[in-house]
Design an enzyme around this catalytic site. Structure first.
Site, short mmCIF file in Angstrom:
data_model
loop_
_atom_site.label_atom_id
_atom_site.label_comp_id
_atom_site.label_asym_id
_atom_site.label_seq_id
_atom_site.Cartn_x
_atom_site.Cartn_y
_atom_site.Cartn_z
N HIS A 1 0.86 18.93 -27.22
CA HIS A 1 0.60 17.43 -27.05
C HIS A 1 -0.56 16.90 -27.78
CE1 HIS A 1 3.97 17.81 -24.37
NE2 HIS A 1 3.84 16.61 -23.95
N LYS B 1 7.20 23.82 -13.38
CA LYS B 1 6.36 22.78 -13.16
C LYS B 1 5.74 22.81 -11.70
CE LYS B 1 5.05 18.16 -14.09
NZ LYS B 1 5.25 17.15 -14.98
N GLU C 1 -4.60 18.11 -12.52
CA GLU C 1 -4.90 18.52 -13.97
C GLU C 1 -6.32 18.66 -14.27
OE1 GLU C 1 -3.77 16.93 -18.28
OE2 GLU C 1 -2.57 16.20 -16.67
N LYS D 1 3.06 12.15 -11.27
CA LYS D 1 2.15 10.87 -12.07
C LYS D 1 3.25 9.69 -12.30
CE LYS D 1 -0.32 14.06 -14.90
NZ LYS D 1 -0.67 14.27 -16.49
N HIS E 1 9.09 11.07 -28.31
CA HIS E 1 8.16 11.73 -27.76
C HIS E 1 8.41 13.62 -27.96
CE1 HIS E 1 5.11 13.37 -25.06
NE2 HIS E 1 5.99 14.14 -24.52
N ASN F 1 -0.03 20.96 -21.75
CA ASN F 1 -0.47 19.86 -22.87
C ASN F 1 -0.22 20.96 -24.17
OD1 ASN F 1 -1.35 17.80 -21.41
ND2 ASN F 1 -3.45 18.89 -21.30
N HIS G 1 0.70 13.95 -29.62
CA HIS G 1 0.65 12.64 -29.25
C HIS G 1 -0.19 11.98 -30.67
CE1 HIS G 1 0.06 13.12 -24.72
NE2 HIS G 1 1.22 12.57 -25.26
N GLU H 1 10.82 19.62 -24.56
CA GLU H 1 9.70 19.90 -23.54
C GLU H 1 10.42 21.48 -22.72
OE1 GLU H 1 7.08 18.52 -22.53
OE2 GLU H 1 7.01 16.44 -23.36
N ARG I 1 -3.05 22.85 -14.99
CA ARG I 1 -1.92 21.95 -15.47
C ARG I 1 -2.12 21.70 -16.99
NH1 ARG I 1 0.13 17.05 -11.60
NH2 ARG I 1 1.43 16.24 -13.19
N ARG J 1 0.84 -1.37 0.00
CA ARG J 1 0.01 0.16 -0.15
C ARG J 1 0.71 1.39 0.10
NH1 ARG J 1 -3.05 -2.77 3.69
NH2 ARG J 1 -4.66 -3.91 2.98
#
Ligand code: NAD
Ligand code: MG
Length: 359
Positions: free
Chosen positions: A249, A228, A238, A144, A265, A246, A253, A186, A242, A122
């Site tokens: 992206h 960030k 998000e 994340k 990427h 994107n 993507h 980035e 946030r 956990r």
């Protein structure tokens, strides 16, 4: 340089990001942490070969039991299967409440080892030591963690914050040029959406950056982490702010997956940023000269800015509809208003995007 991440009002979470510290100093800091007797370093085959064995050797002492678990390098290791194999090994090695997991590698390892740490018993404490430019400026901050699923990337995961993040910019010397440039995409994104001073800095200091001058790298990585941090502290889950991250992206993507991941990427995001800046200009949101400045900077860092000729524009735009950011056929874009300022939640239909492209 030390950054203090404070998510107290959301998750009761507080941790430091330490930038510009060298690996041997990281090892001794970690060894001095109180309350841990078992250290599990999770890394990939490349990082193990370059730094892992040495790291393990210096961490292991009479008082500290340390193990190094390695997975094959690359995105293909970010699966439930690899996670399960790591869990089996950890439990066989008697991982318990006095254990700490150290994610030592790029974004793949950060996401995978982070997710292992989030669910084992956990949740066991986690330390991130990101070793690619992308993971140093992006994935190691924000909490994340995830693995991929055949139906898509990062579909199974959690929010789980590390106790500490240590960033040694010297390890970037062994990174391939292509991986370094991809990370720069980035970095340029942060500048484009949030910080025009950083944008100018990247322009003026191009030579120092590509020659990996230490103080220059520390400066840009610190600034990106700061940006960030600011975003994540205000919007951990998000919901709104946030989404500025994107930028590039949505189309990026789509291009990345249509290239069957032949493009990195960063390369795909570079194409995505150039495309979304173009849409911003067509819609009258962004000055043409700012769009051109962004394209120039991307190209200066040898990043691609044109949609590959083998790809069909309509197909790309249609595949953005499968993106997570879709509501009622309209895709939510993050567009640019000027260098250093983005606008989130611009709803556009596929038709409108294609028209603005052909303008
Ligand atoms: P990666 O972890 O696969 O690393 C790229 C390559 O560089 C690998 O082959 C790796 O072995 C090698 N490498 C790592 N460090 C090295 C070093 N110092 N010297 C030499 N080689 C080294 O990829 P990445 O680009 O770091 O990360 C991509 C992943 O990050 C994706 O899975 C993406 O989904 C994830 N990501 C997560 C977040 C987040 O917020 N969690 C954000 C962005 C990206
Ligand atoms: Mg990204």
């Amino acid at each position: 340089m030390k950054l203090h991440i404070n998510l107290r009002n959301i998750t009761d979470c507080l941790y430091d990001v330490i930038i510009g510290i060298k690996l041997p100093a990281i090892t001794s800091e970690i060894a001095r942490l109180n309350g841990f007797s078992k250290y599990f370093i999770i890394t990939d085959s490349n990082v193990k070969r370059l730094y892992g064995n040495e790291f393990l050797k210096t961490l292991r002492t009479d008082k500290i039991e340390a193990h190094l678990l390695s997975v094959p390098a690359g995105e293909k290791s970010k699966t439930r299967k690899t996670k399960e194999q790591l869990e089996d090994k950890l439990l066989k090695l008697n991982a318990d409440r006095s254990s700490i997991i150290i994610a030592f590698g790029g974004g793949v390892i950060g996401d995978l080892a982070g997710f292992v740490a989030a669910t084992l018993l956990r949740g066991v404490p986690l330390i991130q030591i990101p070793t690619t430019l992308l993971s140093q400026v992006d994935s190691s901050i924000g909490g994340k963690v995830a693995v991929d699923h055949p139906l898509g990337k990062n579909l199974i995961g959690a929010f789980y914050h590390p106790k500490k993040v240590y960033i040694d910019v010297n390890v970037l010397k062994t990174l391939s040029e292509r991986e370094f440039r991809s990370g720069m995409a980035e970095v340029i994104k942060y500048a484009a959406i949030l910080d025009q001073n950083l944008f100018s800095f990247l322009l003026v200091n191009h030579a120092n950056i590509i020659h990996l001058k230490q103080s220059t790298l520390i400066h840009i990585i610190s600034r990106c982490c700061e940006l960030k941090k600011m975003i994540v502290e205000k919007d951990e889950r998000e919901t709104g702010l946030r989404r500025v991250l994107n930028f590039g992206h949505t189309i990026g993507h789509a291009v990345e997956s249509l290239s069957k991941y032949k493009l990195t990427h960063g390369e795909a995001i570079s194409i995505g940023m150039a495309a979304e800046a173009k849409i911003s200009t067509s819609l009258g949101i962004l000055k043409r000269s700012d769009m051109e400045r962004l394209t120039f900077l991307l190209e200066l860092y040898k990043l691609p800015t044109l949609i590959p000729s083998r790809m069909n524009l309509k197909k790309i735009i249609e595949s953005t509809i499968h993106d997570k950011k879709v509501q009622q056929g309209e895709v939510h874009y993050t567009l640019l208003e000027q260098i250093g300022k983005a606008r989130v939640g611009v709803k556009l239909t596929a038709d409108k995007v294609i028209k603005s492209f052909n303008k």
